[in-house]
Motif scaffolding. Structure first.
Motif, PDB file in Angstrom:
ATOM      1  N   GLU A 196       2.672   6.274  20.971  1.00  0.00           N
ATOM      2  CA  GLU A 196       1.593   7.260  20.960  1.00  0.00           C
ATOM      3  C   GLU A 196       2.069   8.625  20.440  1.00  0.00           C
ATOM      4  O   GLU A 196       1.445   9.235  19.578  1.00  0.00           O
ATOM      5  N   LEU A 216       3.815   1.913   2.574  1.00  0.00           N
ATOM      6  CA  LEU A 216       3.478   1.616   3.963  1.00  0.00           C
ATOM      7  C   LEU A 216       4.070   0.256   4.332  1.00  0.00           C
ATOM      8  O   LEU A 216       3.963  -0.706   3.561  1.00  0.00           O
ATOM      9  N   PHE A 250       1.635  -1.955  10.955  1.00  0.00           N
ATOM     10  CA  PHE A 250       2.709  -0.963  10.812  1.00  0.00           C
ATOM     11  C   PHE A 250       2.831  -0.023  12.015  1.00  0.00           C
ATOM     12  O   PHE A 250       3.875   0.567  12.238  1.00  0.00           O
ATOM     13  N   LEU A 251       1.754   0.103  12.799  1.00  0.00           N
ATOM     14  CA  LEU A 251       1.820   0.998  13.962  1.00  0.00           C
ATOM     15  C   LEU A 251       2.501   0.350  15.159  1.00  0.00           C
ATOM     16  O   LEU A 251       2.844   1.031  16.128  1.00  0.00           O
ATOM     17  N   LEU A 277       5.729  10.568  12.020  1.00  0.00           N
ATOM     18  CA  LEU A 277       5.230   9.209  11.866  1.00  0.00           C
ATOM     19  C   LEU A 277       5.781   8.522  10.609  1.00  0.00           C
ATOM     20  O   LEU A 277       6.115   7.332  10.636  1.00  0.00           O
ATOM     21  N   GLN A 278       5.898   9.291   9.521  1.00  0.00           N
ATOM     22  CA  GLN A 278       6.243   8.684   8.226  1.00  0.00           C
ATOM     23  C   GLN A 278       7.451   7.750   8.274  1.00  0.00           C
ATOM     24  O   GLN A 278       7.355   6.593   7.850  1.00  0.00           O
ATOM     25  N   ARG A 295       2.552   9.698  16.717  1.00  0.00           N
ATOM     26  CA  ARG A 295       1.405   9.693  15.809  1.00  0.00           C
ATOM     27  C   ARG A 295       0.719  11.042  15.661  1.00  0.00           C
ATOM     28  O   ARG A 295      -0.377  11.121  15.117  1.00  0.00           O
ATOM     29  N   HIS A 296       1.349  12.103  16.175  1.00  0.00           N
ATOM     30  CA  HIS A 296       0.667  13.394  16.119  1.00  0.00           C
ATOM     31  C   HIS A 296       0.890  14.137  14.817  1.00  0.00           C
ATOM     32  O   HIS A 296       0.042  14.892  14.386  1.00  0.00           O
ATOM     33  N   LYS A 335       0.837  -1.202   0.000  1.00  0.00           N
ATOM     34  CA  LYS A 335       0.000   0.000   0.000  1.00  0.00           C
ATOM     35  C   LYS A 335       0.869   1.249   0.000  1.00  0.00           C
ATOM     36  O   LYS A 335       1.921   1.280   0.647  1.00  0.00           O
ATOM     37  N   SER A 359       2.528  13.974  10.639  1.00  0.00           N
ATOM     38  CA  SER A 359       2.914  13.097   9.531  1.00  0.00           C
ATOM     39  C   SER A 359       4.432  12.972   9.428  1.00  0.00           C
ATOM     40  O   SER A 359       4.960  11.893   9.171  1.00  0.00           O
ATOM     41  N   SER A 378      -3.564  -0.129  13.373  1.00  0.00           N
ATOM     42  CA  SER A 378      -3.175  -0.083  11.963  1.00  0.00           C
ATOM     43  C   SER A 378      -4.368  -0.301  11.039  1.00  0.00           C
ATOM     44  O   SER A 378      -4.505   0.363  10.011  1.00  0.00           O
ATOM     45  N   ILE A 405       6.698   4.310   9.819  1.00  0.00           N
ATOM     46  CA  ILE A 405       5.737   3.364   9.231  1.00  0.00           C
ATOM     47  C   ILE A 405       6.027   3.071   7.765  1.00  0.00           C
ATOM     48  O   ILE A 405       5.284   2.370   7.096  1.00  0.00           O
ATOM     49  N   SER A 406       7.156   3.607   7.283  1.00  0.00           N
ATOM     50  CA  SER A 406       7.454   3.426   5.863  1.00  0.00           C
ATOM     51  C   SER A 406       8.961   3.365   5.648  1.00  0.00           C
ATOM     52  O   SER A 406       9.685   4.282   6.041  1.00  0.00           O
TER      53      SER A 406
END
Lengths: 462, 462
Positions: free
Chosen positions: B80, B69, B74-75, B89-90, B83-84, A67, B86, A86, B93-94
């Motif tokens: 916590e 992704l 992925f999380l 977080l990016q 995750r606020h 994805k 992008s 997720s 998770i990638s």
């Protein structure tokens, strides 16, 4: 930027020149056969909307889709409470995925372009697909599929032509006289399988039956019977099957047996009639296909097949199926275009690559490689080479000049490493007489020839 | 599964058979020329680790990378507080992205495989790349690049051969006598630009200068001067430039002028010497390249060029650059392999496609299309056709039989839609005499010929 040791994602591969030449050989061979039978090329984008891909490959398939993260501030459209797991977050931050196969994108293509296509539409498509599978020997996360499908016709001509295309592909892949690949083109019909299930008195359990019988090659008769039992088939039903496991004789003899075995199943009879028509058309073609073997235990797990099923199995090398396919109905149903029947095949390029490697079947002179390297001793002879080089290329000879007049040994190593079959050496003597030293790298022999004579050698005049 | 109207992601395209034939024509033409000059194919995976891609294309480029992704939950590896936003977080998770060009993957390839490669290493690579750019006319999110690079040599032979390859590609793309593409191969050298900046007394501002001068075609001399001023160049420095804007004459005359203009810049002199060597080698080749034009205002924004710069510009059709390239040092530095000089070019396939379309330069008989369709009147003649079809295909004629003996009109429409040039009609009369009706679809004429005579037509014997 800090220095880093670079790597590639697991399950993916680089292809260097030597591998590319072999891959081109396989893909070009398949492509030419597809074209000869009237299949035309299409290509679809690597990215598809997830709405197109999801729900088409089962739950496991959905898991294996790669994805793509939405661009920019992807969290901006999410709420605090979306971000806890997720599963909830994924659809809100990702709308696109990499294609998982060529079949669903093809169905999407047909529906989107239906008013501009000529039906029956025969297309081939050779592109990579991506699956987030656990990488293992022979299984990659990026690999090529090589599909041909004919849709919009129920004619068994397509099935017969698929058999002929398979035969022609494997004939053309074998350019060497010394070695050869021995293989079977196995054929069955999903309706025959349904008929068998009907005769067993187990209607509705076609998929369970197909999944179990599909394993016959791997686990053997007894284990298949056990699995059928586990899947809820009655012992009496399983006993009914016994003659099928020991079925022998040529295709005609097996057809005769099945005609009787399936006499009470209308669906089974329909399957036999379709199969018979394929054999008939092949005969009318005047084609001999000794590789074609009816195999009533051939099921192929995929539940979307509704008619013919194909599979190609090498016989003189240990390897699973190298080509498979079949007829399906309703491929485009899910995109709102019902009643479109199609039939297709797919060659397993990676496995074919390994088979040809193992049997040493690749042709010696690969399409892409340089035919001759020019080698010089000094600045002056280097310059002299340029005119000869230009003359060779103008006649379409694939030729190179080593870019600097460095040590002879290093230039010769370049020819060796690149497997360039001929070398032309030019020094002061050669420049004086015009007779260049023309060396055959394989034989190790050399002659003195002028540029025009050398050119004629390449053009095949002398 | 609910029925849905399918779509494709914006900025991506499907290619149907008609477009594929044209694209194949362009790509095959380029490929053959690359091969003739000793460039060998490689392919790299669509997905690269983000660590390989990021930081190579500037901040804007990093934004435009399509990121994949991570699979599964992925999380699970995030907290916590990650995750606020992008940006935070990016990276958690990638880890993978789609390649943005072919240059960085090539550099990665060279470094990873350096011990198995033959240097100088000449490779070509034709694959799609992806950029999350705002889609607009002529700009796509998935498009093909078509690169050739020679690395590991400083020889100007590579530059000279690039000029010849460009000339040969555009010659081979023009198969029609009636129309032709008029174009210039513009050449410059980054060291000449540096020399000019030195003469201006503005050392260190090479990039500012390159960015501004690059816009000359689009915004004109006055606006370029304004931009230079905005970028902090002194008026006196800008005045120094004036003679360059009005520079005229052939390449030799311009070289003469520059020799004087750059007399106080060592770097400028080096650039002129390199350029001169390219001209010299072309002359030693005995090649005539009237399209080659020295253009001292050619800069190409990319800051990694260090020597020659190339660009191809159509003259008789409104279109930007259709091919570009240059010499660079240090491509592989970032991956820990220093001191590797290379030079490369890239053809803009999408723009070339449009140029050939506009000038109507595509050849009439495309490689992939069916040569003849067999058309039948009833079941009997349909079966009769099979043998003839088999005979044609055995002789490698691309032939089809319409899969059912339906209405003649519908079968003929199929031939028309697929632009099949010949049709063989078989009915009871034809079966009786063996003389089949052979129709030329373009001329509208027809003859009665037996199967062998028809075959000879296709083989070019009659």
């Amino acid at each position: 930027m800090s220095k880093q040791k670079p790597s590639i994602p697991k399950g993916t591969r680089d292809f260097g020149p030597a591998e590319m030449v072999k891959r081109h050989f396989i893909l070009d061979t398949i492509k030419k056969v597809y074209q000869k039978y009237g299949y035309a090329p299409i290509e679809t984008p690597a990215m598809e909307n997830l709405s197109v891909l999801q729900g088409k490959y089962g739950d496991e398939g959905d898991q294996l889709l790669f994805k793509i993260l939405n661009s920019g501030d992807f969290l901006s459209k999410t709420e605090e409470e979306d971000r806890h797991d997720s599963k909830t977050l994924q659809p809100k931050i990702s709308e696109k995925g990499l294609r998982y196969d060529l079949t669903v994108p093809f169905a999407r293509f047909v529906v989107m372009h239906q008013h501009n296509l000529t039906f029956p539409f025969k297309r081939y498509q050779i592109q990579p697909v991506w699956r987030a599978d656990r990488p293992q020997k022979g299984r990659y996360r990026e690999f090529f599929q090589c599909d041909a499908d004919a849709i919009g016709t129920n004619s068994m001509l397509c099935e017969a032509e698929i058999v002929l295309m398979i035969q022609e592909v494997f004939k053309n892949l074998q350019t060497k006289k010394a070695n050869s690949l021995d293989y079977a083109i196995k054929i069955n019909n999903r309706k025959i399988l349904s008929g068998i299930v009907e005769v067993m008195g187990a209607e509705g359990k076609e998929t369970d039956f197909a999944v179990a019988i599909d394993k016959l090659d791997k686990i053997g008769e007894e284990k298949v019977k056990e699995e059928l039992k586990e899947r809820g088939f009655a012992q009496s039903a399983i006993d009914t099957l016994s003659p099928l496991f020991t079925l022998s004789g040529d295709n005609a003899e097996q057809m005769n047996f099945l005609k009787d075995f399936l006499k009470d199943s209308e669906k089974g009879q329909k399957g036999l009639a379709e199969l018979n028509e394929v054999f008939d058309i092949l005969e009318s073609f005047g084609a001999k296909v000794p590789q074609l073997e009816l195999d009533v235990t051939l099921a192929r797990g995929l539940s979307y097949y509704t008619g013919a099923i194909f599979e190609v199995k090498p016989k003189n090398v240990e390897m699973g199926s190298i080509c498979g396919g079949g007829r399906y109905d309703g491929l485009t149903d899910t995109f709102g275009l019902p009643d479109v029947s199609g039939v297709g095949i797919s060659f397993g390029v990676d496995r074919i690559y390994d088979v040809l490697e193992e049997l040493d079947l690749y042709p010696e002179n690969a399409e892409t490689s340089t035919e001759v390297l020019m080698v010089s001793f000094d600045e002056e002879s280097w310059k002299y080479c340029l005119k000869v080089l230009h003359r060779l290329r103008t006649a379409n000879v694939k030729a190179e000049l080593y870019p600097e007049p460095i040590k002879l040994k290093k230039q010769m190593k370049y020819a060796n490493d690149k497997q360039i079959p001929y070398v032309i050496l030019v020094g002061s003597e050669e420049m004086k007489t015009g007779d260049l030293t023309f060396k055959n790298m394989k034989e190790g022999t050399q002659e003195n020839l002028n540029a025009e004579s050398i050119l004629k050698r390449f053009l095949g005049y002398e």
